[in-house]
Motif scaffolding. Structure first.
Motif, short mmCIF file in Angstrom:
data_model
loop_
_atom_site.label_atom_id
_atom_site.label_comp_id
_atom_site.label_asym_id
_atom_site.label_seq_id
_atom_site.Cartn_x
_atom_site.Cartn_y
_atom_site.Cartn_z
N THR A 159 115.11 89.01 40.77
CA THR A 159 116.39 89.50 41.28
C THR A 159 117.57 88.66 40.79
O THR A 159 118.71 89.08 40.91
CB THR A 159 116.40 89.53 42.82
N LEU A 160 117.29 87.51 40.19
CA LEU A 160 118.35 86.66 39.65
C LEU A 160 118.74 87.06 38.22
O LEU A 160 119.70 86.54 37.69
CB LEU A 160 117.90 85.19 39.67
N GLY A 161 117.97 87.95 37.62
CA GLY A 161 118.28 88.41 36.27
C GLY A 161 117.03 88.56 35.42
O GLY A 161 115.96 88.06 35.76
N LYS A 162 117.19 89.24 34.31
CA LYS A 162 116.04 89.53 33.43
C LYS A 162 115.39 88.27 32.86
O LYS A 162 114.20 88.27 32.58
CB LYS A 162 116.48 90.44 32.28
N LYS A 163 116.15 87.22 32.69
CA LYS A 163 115.56 85.99 32.13
C LYS A 163 114.62 85.30 33.12
O LYS A 163 113.92 84.36 32.77
CB LYS A 163 116.66 85.03 31.66
N PHE A 164 114.56 85.80 34.36
CA PHE A 164 113.68 85.24 35.38
C PHE A 164 112.47 86.16 35.65
O PHE A 164 111.94 86.20 36.74
CB PHE A 164 114.45 85.04 36.69
N ASP A 165 112.05 86.87 34.64
CA ASP A 165 110.96 87.84 34.77
C ASP A 165 109.61 87.18 34.48
O ASP A 165 109.36 86.72 33.37
CB ASP A 165 111.20 89.01 33.81
N LEU A 166 108.74 87.13 35.48
CA LEU A 166 107.42 86.51 35.33
C LEU A 166 106.48 87.35 34.47
O LEU A 166 105.44 86.85 34.04
CB LEU A 166 106.78 86.29 36.70
N ARG A 167 106.83 88.60 34.23
CA ARG A 167 105.98 89.45 33.39
C ARG A 167 106.07 89.08 31.92
O ARG A 167 105.20 89.45 31.14
CB ARG A 167 106.35 90.92 33.58
N ASP A 168 107.09 88.34 31.55
CA ASP A 168 107.26 87.88 30.18
C ASP A 168 106.39 86.63 29.99
O ASP A 168 106.74 85.54 30.45
CB ASP A 168 108.73 87.56 29.90
N PHE A 169 105.24 86.80 29.36
CA PHE A 169 104.28 85.70 29.24
C PHE A 169 104.74 84.61 28.26
O PHE A 169 104.12 83.56 28.18
CB PHE A 169 102.91 86.23 28.83
N ASN A 170 105.80 84.87 27.53
CA ASN A 170 106.36 83.86 26.62
C ASN A 170 107.78 83.52 27.05
O ASN A 170 108.65 83.29 26.22
CB ASN A 170 106.32 84.36 25.17
N ASN A 171 107.99 83.47 28.35
CA ASN A 171 109.32 83.21 28.91
C ASN A 171 109.64 81.71 28.74
O ASN A 171 109.11 80.87 29.45
CB ASN A 171 109.35 83.61 30.38
N LYS A 172 110.50 81.42 27.78
CA LYS A 172 110.80 80.04 27.46
C LYS A 172 111.49 79.30 28.61
O LYS A 172 111.28 78.10 28.80
CB LYS A 172 111.63 79.98 26.19
N LEU A 173 112.30 80.02 29.39
CA LEU A 173 112.95 79.41 30.54
C LEU A 173 111.91 79.00 31.59
O LEU A 173 111.98 77.90 32.13
CB LEU A 173 113.97 80.37 31.16
N LEU A 174 110.95 79.86 31.83
CA LEU A 174 109.89 79.55 32.79
C LEU A 174 109.07 78.34 32.32
O LEU A 174 108.79 77.42 33.11
CB LEU A 174 108.97 80.75 32.97
N ILE A 175 108.73 78.32 31.05
CA ILE A 175 107.97 77.20 30.49
C ILE A 175 108.75 75.90 30.66
O ILE A 175 108.21 74.87 31.09
CB ILE A 175 107.62 77.47 29.01
#
Length: 82
Positions: free
Chosen positions: A37-53
């Motif tokens: 809900t904070l934005g697309k860059k906070f999507d856990l479905r993106d398995f290569n999410n550099k921000l999450l990493i």
């Protein structure tokens, strides 16, 4: 004393939002919020999410409280369920 960094996945949900409030009130932790809900860059479905990493690597502790990875579209359906 250095504040412990806590990453909360699902930070805006029914449980995560209360945990964020509680930990912030303690003033001993740095809270990192992560929720679709904070934005697309906070999507856990993106398995290569550099921000999450990056956030995981920076964190001392991670809470995974995302109810349904991909958004809170089922909240009304499960609002009063356990």
């Amino acid at each position: 004393m250095k504040k412990k960094k806590i990453l909360i996945l699902g930070s805006e949900g029914q449980i995560g939002s209360h945990l964020v409030d509680y930990l912030e009130s303690r003033k001993r932790f740095e809270i990192i919020k992560f929720d679709l809900t904070l934005g697309k860059k906070f999507d856990l479905r993106d398995f290569n999410n550099k921000l999450l990493i990056k956030y995981i690597q920076q964190s001392d502790f991670v809470f995974f409280l995302a109810f349904d990875v991909g958004g809170s579209r089922y909240l009304k359906k499960y609002q009063r369920s356990y």
